[in-house]
Design a protein around this motif. Sequence first.
Motif, PDB file in Angstrom:
ATOM      1  N   ILE A  24      13.772  -2.274  38.970  1.00 56.16           N
ATOM      2  CA  ILE A  24      14.263  -3.618  39.314  1.00 56.16           C
ATOM      3  C   ILE A  24      14.922  -3.609  40.702  1.00 56.16           C
ATOM      4  O   ILE A  24      14.701  -4.511  41.513  1.00 56.16           O
ATOM      5  N   VAL A  27      12.163  -3.326  43.375  1.00 55.14           N
ATOM      6  CA  VAL A  27      11.430  -4.580  43.538  1.00 55.14           C
ATOM      7  C   VAL A  27      12.303  -5.629  44.228  1.00 55.14           C
ATOM      8  O   VAL A  27      11.856  -6.337  45.128  1.00 55.14           O
ATOM      9  N   PRO A 117      19.387  -6.082  30.078  1.00 56.26           N
ATOM     10  CA  PRO A 117      19.321  -5.281  31.310  1.00 56.26           C
ATOM     11  C   PRO A 117      19.777  -6.086  32.530  1.00 56.26           C
ATOM     12  O   PRO A 117      19.928  -7.302  32.459  1.00 56.26           O
ATOM     13  N   GLU A 120      16.790  -9.005  38.492  1.00 51.54           N
ATOM     14  CA  GLU A 120      16.821  -9.368  39.913  1.00 51.54           C
ATOM     15  C   GLU A 120      17.792 -10.533  40.194  1.00 51.54           C
ATOM     16  O   GLU A 120      18.584 -10.484  41.131  1.00 51.54           O
TER      17      GLU A 120
END
Lengths: 133, 366
Positions: A24, A27, A117, A120
């Motif tokens: 993550i 990205v 979790p 972004e």
Amino acid sequence: MSNKFNYLIFIDDDVPTNIYHEVILEVADLCNEYKFFEDSQEALAHIKDLIENNKELPELIFLDLHMPGLSGWDFLDIYKTLKENLPEVIILTTSLNPLDKEISKKYKQVRKYMNKPLEEELIKELLGVLNNS
Amino acid sequence: MTQDLIKNSILNLSMDALVVLNDESRVIFWNVKASELFGYTINEVMGEDIAELIIPDEFVDKHNFGFNRYMQTKKSNILEKVIEINAKHKSGKQIPIQLKLSHVKDGALDFFVAFIRDYSEVLKKNDEILDQKKKLEEYIESNLQLENFAYYASHDLQTPLQNIINFSSLLDRFTRTKLNDKEEKYLDFIRSGAKQMQTLINELLNFSVIGNSELNKSNILLTELMDEVLEVVQLELNEQNVILNFSFEQDRVIMDKVLIKQVLINLISNSIKFRDENRKPFIELIGKVKENKHLFCVKDNGVGIPEDKLDAVLGIFKRLHNKSKIKGSGIGLALCKKIIEKHDGEIWIESELGQGTSVNFTIPFI
């Protein structure tokens, strides 16, 4: 105002979770450097080393709660004694126990309590909060 | 003579044993209750030294010493106080008693009056209370352990499950274009299965925790509560084009806001879930006051429930529909039932197949 974190630390004993967060972060490309610790004791040693050698501390520390050895709470109890004006801690947990959230409020170093979790959007939000604080 | 009769009647009717001793510690009066308590008739005790009658052997010396010291110095540790000690029954058995002793001296008159009460029942009751208190503490402790167990179990189940969800999302994100239709479908099964399980764990946790925790009641404004409920269900209402109307006869209710909010969300979500595709879905939430209770009714024009299944749907894990048709864990209504019953209210369902369902619940006034 920066548009990226410079350094973040993640403390979580669950390897797949760390790998997911790493993907993550890659990205999202919102952080220059990050480090994952599966053992909170090692994380503490690293932070102590940064303090003692006047090195740059992370902007935020992401901390899991339920870990073998030093739990998240144990970590916070030692961490808060290291020095004044420490980097803020984001609790990142799968715990659904409201008591954990209550306990987290007792630590002034804890900025936020979140369920895993980290995505972004949350990193962007945290970056915004950090820039505005 | 009449006066004596009245006095004797009163003394013998006393619920306490009444014993009078002279200045040599000998019995000069002994009522009926004293005979019942110690097993001696009045004839057996008159003129006898009390120490030889009802004082346990191990305390006789102490009694004699105390009595003699009092007669010489007028100092006593027990006069005019309620004391708890053991006395001796005629059979030799010791009995716990409460005793209040008084010294009367008026001219030539010099005597001691003792009111004595059997204390064994009180002690027994105290023991029972302590025993119950201990059991209650053990029960609370075991409930706390159960609650912690539920949290730990859910946490440990969540972690691997979250990994399945996380990595299937990554696979979806990075490889979907390379997958054929079948592979895409398999990936979707993994994701939706894991998400369903996550919902199930959360609801099971809710169910077990709500059963064990105390209510946090306060005076709630229903319109404010509805704002919070709508925040959660509005998207679903819009997506499915469902109209929701609500009206309340009384706008304030004393209740656990978080839990009743959960009930309303569950009931409205159910009505949306079980809408009838053949007509425009409609939900009505009505709050009334009836016989010192708030009566709420969530009514829809959905598919309805067969009459023989009405009772079953309030039980845990009861699902009337195939999972692929309508999603649900089978815990929602059981959770509502638990929450309402914790409020000392009742919940029941009225429904007509093909016409709609009405879930009713009450919350008593405090």
